[in-house]
Motif scaffolding. Structure first.
Motif, PDB file in Angstrom:
ATOM      1  N   LEU A 150       0.815  -1.357  -0.070  1.00 21.69           N
ATOM      2  CA  LEU A 150       0.013  -0.007  -0.101  1.00 21.69           C
ATOM      3  C   LEU A 150       0.893   1.212  -0.101  1.00 21.69           C
ATOM      4  O   LEU A 150       0.548   2.426  -0.766  1.00 21.69           O
ATOM      5  CB  LEU A 150      -0.855   0.051   1.276  1.00 21.69           C
ATOM      6  N   ASP A 151       2.048   1.257   0.862  1.00 22.80           N
ATOM      7  CA  ASP A 151       2.943   2.357   0.476  1.00 22.80           C
ATOM      8  C   ASP A 151       3.888   2.605  -0.629  1.00 22.80           C
ATOM      9  O   ASP A 151       3.721   3.617  -0.988  1.00 22.80           O
ATOM     10  CB  ASP A 151       3.837   2.208   1.779  1.00 22.80           C
ATOM     11  N   THR A 152       3.705   1.307  -1.525  1.00 22.54           N
ATOM     12  CA  THR A 152       4.273   1.695  -2.649  1.00 22.54           C
ATOM     13  C   THR A 152       3.214   2.172  -3.567  1.00 22.54           C
ATOM     14  O   THR A 152       3.619   3.076  -4.519  1.00 22.54           O
ATOM     15  CB  THR A 152       5.036   0.269  -3.300  1.00 22.54           C
ATOM     16  N   ALA A 153       1.992   1.871  -3.434  1.00 29.06           N
ATOM     17  CA  ALA A 153       0.932   2.291  -4.301  1.00 29.06           C
ATOM     18  C   ALA A 153       0.567   3.905  -4.186  1.00 29.06           C
ATOM     19  O   ALA A 153       0.707   4.828  -4.980  1.00 29.06           O
ATOM     20  CB  ALA A 153      -0.389   1.584  -3.910  1.00 29.06           C
ATOM     21  N   LYS A 154       0.866   4.180  -2.881  1.00 30.81           N
ATOM     22  CA  LYS A 154       0.886   5.674  -2.432  1.00 30.81           C
ATOM     23  C   LYS A 154       1.939   6.378  -3.230  1.00 30.81           C
ATOM     24  O   LYS A 154       1.841   7.580  -3.567  1.00 30.81           O
ATOM     25  CB  LYS A 154       1.000   5.766  -1.112  1.00 30.81           C
ATOM     26  N   ALA A 155       3.261   5.836  -3.066  1.00 32.26           N
ATOM     27  CA  ALA A 155       4.277   6.481  -3.694  1.00 32.26           C
ATOM     28  C   ALA A 155       4.275   6.688  -5.218  1.00 32.26           C
ATOM     29  O   ALA A 155       4.389   7.607  -5.779  1.00 32.26           O
ATOM     30  CB  ALA A 155       5.639   5.536  -3.491  1.00 32.26           C
TER      31      ALA A 155
END
Ligand code: S3P
Length: 450
Positions: free
Chosen positions: A57-62
């Motif tokens: 999810l953090d990669t999606a946000k990035a």
């Protein structure tokens, strides 16, 4: 449980046998890459089976922060409308990639050959981890990195305005570093070459080919020589993420040590760069059947039938196998504690720079549970106590490390006395359904009040 919130202690006790079907979530490595490659293609990449753990999810946000349109449509079903190779825009704020070394390192590579600046940070675990292994090759492309001492986050990367291609021999066996160099090479003109002496997970290479890049892998005396032609037009793909063999390792190993267990774990990757644990378990005498071999999401998979195995023997794990099971040593050392004789794990110093120092975390926790261990900088040796022979009865520190937390919870399922982990919340980074899946098989897990 909250991935970024308060600690959540959890207790694991010996109960009945584990029985049933364990459907583990999507592969973490492939999930990160599906989002990143999707963001670098022009058009809509459709993803199913995406791991919805906090790391991903953090990669999606990035990817959103760099200008890609990333949308969730339902359980594991996502689309990415990418901006093309070299099309990233500058993020308006600091990128917090949480607990994820893979997210940090791959994204740094991805933006390093675009003339934008991005600042990365993460949680207390990630801020301790070395980034120099990635910024060293990124410098060669013309990027600049400004981090804390020892190459630690927070770190600002200034992307190269006029990147040059690079020829880079990996000094450590690391798929993250290999992937960062290949991702940076995508927006450099000409050919970027990465040489790896020992093969590491090859998901980036497989996906680059799938998204239409020109990539050639040659096996030479130097090792694998990977040549990528820069500045391709990546074509959007339909990506079916296969299940994560590193997550499957937990129910598999728990079933091996809990008396009377008999479970099936469908769709476990047999990719040779990921299956070292399973080879090792079979050599130890584990009762595992590999059923219905087939291909899923471009990966060779099989359904694993796993039964309690009361006569496992300790072995010497071949050090050259380490890259194909690097994330599985914590749970292997738990199985080793229930085997007979010594299990010797050499060539594992990379474990010291994972989400925690995993040699230290496992050694201290195993000792607290009554297991004799030996360690040096590059080695962990576990003296097995035989089936049912581990006393347990301790509280183990997890150091913000999901795999340490899951390993000791599995140990508690077969130990004589319950085992507590001080914080189970990091499990959400990679295996958000761990608690429900394991209790569904019959495990006795209980959250404790803080
Ligand atoms: C990963 C590579 C491995 C592994 C990590 C995921 C990846 O790290 O430990 O969990 O997706 O490329 P290293 O490349 O540092 O060995």
């Amino acid at each position: 449980m909250s991935g970024h919130g308060d600690a959540q202690p959890m207790k694991s006790a010996r109960g009945g046998p584990l029985r049933g079907v364990a459907e583990v979530p999507g592969d973490k490595s492939i999930s990160h890459r599906a989002l990143i490659f999707g963001a670098m293609a022009v058009g809509e990449t459709r993803i199913s089976g995406l791991l919805e753990g906090q790391d991903v999810l953090d990669t999606a946000k990035a990817m959103r922060a760099f200008g890609a349109n990333v949308t969730r449509h339902g359980d594991g079903v996502w689309t990415v409308n990418g901006v093309g190779v070299g099309g990233f825009s500058e993020p308006a704020d600091v990128l917090d990639v949480g607990n994820s070394g893979t997210g940090a390192r791959l994204i740094m590579g991805t933006m390093a050959t675009t003339p934008i600046t991005a600042t990365f940070t993460g949680d207390a675990s990630l801020r301790k981890r070395p980034m120099g292994r990635v910024t060293d090759p990124l410098h060669l492309f013309g990027a600049r990195a400004y981090g804390r001492q020892g190459g630690r986050l927070p770190m600002t990367i200034v992307g190269a305005a006029h990147p040059v291609p690079v020829r880079y021999a990996l000094p450590v066996a690391s798929a993250q570093v290999k992937s960062a160099v290949l991702l940076a090479g995508l927006n450099a003109p000409g050919e970027t070459v990465v040489i790896e002496r020992e093969p590491t997970r090859d998901h980036s290479e497989r996906m680059l080919l799938g998204f239409g890049a020109r990539l050639v892998v040659e096996k030479t005396a130097e090792g694998h020589v990977i040549t990528l032609t820069g500045q391709p037009d990546l074509r959007p793909q339909v990506v079916a993420v296969p299940r994560d063999p590193s997550s499957a390792a937990f129910p598999v190993c728990a079933a091996l040590i809990v008396d009377g267990s008999d479970i099936t774990v469908p769709g476990v990757s047999q990719n040779l760069t990921r299956n070292g644990l399973y080879l090792t378990l079979v050599e130890m005498g584990a009762e595992i059947e590999f059923l219905h071999p087939r291909e899923e999401g471009g990966e060779p998979v099989a359904d694993l039938r796993v039964r309690f195995s009361g006569s496992m023997q300790g072995i010497e794990v071949p050090p050259e196998r380490a890259p194909s099971m690097i994330d599985e040593y914590p749970i292997l050392s738990v199985v080793a504690a229930f085997a007979t004789g010594r299990t010797v794990m050499r060539g594992v110093k990379e474990l010291r720079v994972k989400e925690s120092d995993r040699i230290d975390a496992m050694a201290r926790g195993l000792e607290a549970c009554g297991v004799r261990v030996e360690e040096d900088a590059d080695t962990l040796i576990v003296h097995g106590m035989g089936p049912g022979g581990v006393p347990g009865g301790a509280t183990c520190a997890t150091h913000l490390d999901h795999r340490i937390a899951m390993s000791f919870l599995c140990l508690g399922m077969a130990a004589q006395r319950p085992v507590t982990v001080d914080d189970a919340s990091p499990i959400l980074t990679s295996f958000p359904i761990f608690e429900g899946l394991m209790t569904g098989l019959g495990a006795d897990l209980q959250r404790l009040a803080v």
